[in-house]
Structure formats: C-alpha cells, structure tokens
Scaffold this motif. Structure first.
Motif, PDB file in Angstrom:
ATOM      1  N   TYR A  52       5.604  30.729  -0.235  1.00 46.22           N
ATOM      2  CA  TYR A  52       4.419  30.041  -0.737  1.00 46.22           C
ATOM      3  C   TYR A  52       3.245  31.012  -0.793  1.00 46.22           C
ATOM      4  N   ASP A  53       2.389  30.845  -1.789  1.00 47.35           N
ATOM      5  CA  ASP A  53       1.130  31.589  -1.856  1.00 47.35           C
ATOM      6  C   ASP A  53      -0.017  30.579  -1.858  1.00 47.35           C
ATOM      7  N   VAL A  54      -1.244  31.065  -1.936  1.00 43.82           N
ATOM      8  CA  VAL A  54      -2.413  30.195  -1.824  1.00 43.82           C
ATOM      9  C   VAL A  54      -2.445  29.181  -2.969  1.00 43.82           C
ATOM     10  N   ALA A  55      -2.137  29.623  -4.177  1.00 41.52           N
ATOM     11  CA  ALA A  55      -2.197  28.720  -5.333  1.00 41.52           C
ATOM     12  C   ALA A  55      -1.151  27.613  -5.233  1.00 41.52           C
ATOM     13  N   SER A  56       0.078  27.957  -4.852  1.00 42.89           N
ATOM     14  CA  SER A  56       1.120  26.927  -4.747  1.00 42.89           C
ATOM     15  C   SER A  56       0.839  25.964  -3.595  1.00 42.89           C
ATOM     16  N   LYS A  58      -2.137  25.165  -2.488  1.00 42.93           N
ATOM     17  CA  LYS A  58      -3.255  24.318  -2.913  1.00 42.93           C
ATOM     18  C   LYS A  58      -2.777  23.215  -3.855  1.00 42.93           C
ATOM     19  N   ASP A  59      -1.834  23.539  -4.759  1.00 38.40           N
ATOM     20  CA  ASP A  59      -1.283  22.516  -5.654  1.00 38.40           C
ATOM     21  C   ASP A  59      -0.526  21.444  -4.877  1.00 38.40           C
ATOM     22  N   SER A  62      -3.095  19.459  -2.251  1.00 38.33           N
ATOM     23  CA  SER A  62      -4.257  18.755  -2.805  1.00 38.33           C
ATOM     24  C   SER A  62      -3.928  17.316  -3.178  1.00 38.33           C
TER      25      SER A  62
END
Length: 135
Positions: A52-56, A58-59, A62
C-alpha cells in the motif's frame, strides 16, 4: 516586571533559562500529541501482492469519513487521523478492508481506547467501557 510571553510563535525572550526551557518543551510536546481520532493501520508485505502507498490508503480509508492526516510509519504501517471520532470507530470495528490478498488491520494509537466500545445514540456518541479487557 512582567515576563509573560506576548510575542510570536518562534521568537520569545525570557528572563531565565528555566522559562525558556518550559516554553520550548511545551511547543515540542504540542507537536507530539495526537488526538483520540488516531489509529494505526497495519498490513503484510507479500510476494505476489503489491504493498500500500499513501494514495491507495487514502482511497480505501476515506470511505469511513474525512481524513485529517495520513503518514506512513514503516513499510507495513501507517498512522491515520480522522476528522471525527465516530468515523474512526467505524474504521476500527470494520471487518475485511483492503485488497483481497492483503487485508488491513486497525489498532488504536492510544492504549486507553482499546477497552472502549462506542454506541451511537439519538443524542450522540456514547462510550461504554469493557472492564474485562485489560489495558
């Protein structure tokens, strides 16, 4: 003479080293304290699945509510701060969240929150302590 601090954030002049030490310690601790809406998200690094990275994150996270801050702590963990406590409770009590081969697990940042359960009532969020879970 009055030695109270009436200056801006970074520039303060005090009469003693002790006052300066207390003021600097207070400013440093304000940055270290996290609100109650903070949780730790953990996952495993597996050979076939991507991490996982920050963008995934956050998706995925959220959908529980608005996120105030999201920081990666290591390759397998992140710290998430939600805007509201009830959104954070939804995330912690949720079941299988994440990718099918790499499920996310949630833990409270503050240890005092581990023996608490939250009930949504008509007048708002109610806290119920479980005395059988030791902190």
């Amino acid at each position: 003479m009055n030695y109270t601090c009436t200056c801006s954030y970074n520039t303060c002049f005090f009469s003693s080293r002790f006052q300066r030490y207390i003021h600097n310690t207070k400013l440093q601790n304000a940055h270290l304290q996290m609100p109650l809406q903070t949780i730790i998200v953990r996952w495993q690094i597996k050979r076939n699945n991507e991490s996982y990275d920050v963008a995934s994150l956050k998706d995925i996270l959220s959908k529980f509510g608005p996120i105030r801050a999201l920081d990666l702590l290591s390759a397998t963990s992140a710290r998430v701060v939600y805007a509201h406590l009830d959104d954070c409770c939804k995330a912690v009590t949720s079941g299988n969240v994440g990718r099918p081969g790499n499920i996310l697990s949630f833990q409270w940042w503050h240890k005092c929150m581990t023996n608490k359960s939250f009930i949504m009532r008509r007048r708002g969020l109610a806290v119920k302590s479980d005395n059988f879970i030791m902190v």
